[in-house]
Design a protein around this motif. Structure first.
Motif, PDB file in Angstrom:
ATOM      1  N   GLU A 226      -0.657   2.951  10.581  1.00  4.38           N
ATOM      2  CA  GLU A 226      -0.969   1.543  10.810  1.00  4.38           C
ATOM      3  C   GLU A 226       0.294   0.737  11.097  1.00  4.38           C
TER       4      GLU A 226
ATOM      5  N   GLU B 146       1.679   1.798  14.620  1.00  2.87           N
ATOM      6  CA  GLU B 146       0.886   1.227  15.714  1.00  2.87           C
ATOM      7  C   GLU B 146       1.164  -0.267  15.864  1.00  2.87           C
TER       8      GLU B 146
ATOM      9  N   ALA C 249       0.967  -6.278   9.475  1.00  3.49           N
ATOM     10  CA  ALA C 249       0.392  -4.941   9.275  1.00  3.49           C
ATOM     11  C   ALA C 249       0.653  -4.437   7.857  1.00  3.49           C
TER      12      ALA C 249
ATOM     13  N   LEU D 187      -1.862  -3.460   4.404  1.00  8.22           N
ATOM     14  CA  LEU D 187      -1.790  -2.242   3.594  1.00  8.22           C
ATOM     15  C   LEU D 187      -1.643  -2.556   2.110  1.00  8.22           C
TER      16      LEU D 187
END
Length: 274
Positions: free
Chosen positions: A156, A159, A251, A255
């Motif tokens: 993640e 990306e 991002a 998480l």
């Protein structure tokens, strides 16, 4: 991890040592580099110290002295060689003696060492000329050890980095795969090139590879502090860097505000023969 220049920036894909602009860009924020970059496994430091015939150690491309201080703490007497005077100045303030020079052109003035190490720097050095210089300054039985922290980001985060980078710099060659090196296997061609350079230079026994696996948990702020020290970002204008950091930070927030990074520190080593 090694920071290999992008294709548009280097004269040859397999010759990052010719790309001096990126190699000498890390000193733009030397204090951040020293604060945020990961250290090296204690097990590796102990192994180098045990394998060397004595305590006199030369750190090539020592930067701010991260590895040099670790070896100093393990009982070694350390001299650094560093081409960037900004990095060298901080290393000196932190207790490391440093000569400012590229390793290939550095004049040892008759000094010899029990170990020559290069932490995260040997890919910026001509693999044959660097090995030949190491052979000249190593005592018989001395150890050459070039090593790198390689890593694999959570998908993640990788990306997000690639997506944001493409948006900020649409002409960039960065891809999700390039943004997320798949651990040491991705860099095996580099390690092979280093070993080939040692063989070509002569004066050493057969090169070996050592590997030490470990992991580190990053908070969002800790990872964003380190990210601008990566070679793909050191020369970005401030506004573009802020946009990249914002996207990657979002991002990491998704998480849960942090992630655990698996590292593998890979060393290419060889012993100086008589």
């Amino acid at each position: 991890m090694p920071t290999i220049p992008s294709p548009g920036d280097r004269p040859a894909v397999d010759e990052p040592h010719r790309h001096r602009r990126m190699a000498e860009s890390f000193g733009t924020d030397a204090e951040r580099y020293d604060r945020a970059r990961p250290r090296y496994p204690d097990a590796l430091v102990r192994r180098v110290v045990t394998a060397a015939p004595g305590p006199d150690l030369l750190s090539v491309g020592c930067g701010t002295g991260i590895d040099a201080r670790q070896f100093q703490a393990a009982g070694c007497t350390v001299l650094g060689v560093e081409p960037d005077p900004r990095m060298a100045a901080l290393a000196r303030r932190l207790g490391i003696d440093v000569d400012v020079a590229t390793f290939e052109s550095w004049d040892p003035t008759g000094r010899t060492y029990d170990a020559v190490v290069a932490a995260q720097s040997w890919h910026w050095i001509d693999p044959v000329a660097g090995a030949a210089q190491a052979a000249r300054v190593l005592r018989p039985g001395g150890l050459l050890a070039a090593f790198w922290n390689t890593f694999q980001l959570p998908p993640e985060v990788a990306e997000a980095f690639a997506t944001v980078y493409r948006r900020v710099l649409p002409d960039s060659p960065i891809t999700p795969q390039a943004a997320n090196p798949q651990g040491p296997d991705t860099y095996q061609p580099l390690f092979t090139k280093v070993a080939d350079g040692i063989r070509t230079a002569g004066g050493f026994g057969a090169p070996e590879q050592w590997r030490h696996d470990w992991e580190w948990t990053y908070t969002r702020d800790a990872w964003l502090d380190q990210l601008p020290t990566h070679g793909t970002l050191t020369r970005l204008p401030p506004e573009q860097l802020r946009e990249v950091l914002s996207g990657v930070g979002t991002a990491i927030d998704a998480l849960g505000g942090g992630f655990t990074m698996p590292y593998a520190t890979v060393s290419v080593t060889a012993v100086r023969t008589d």
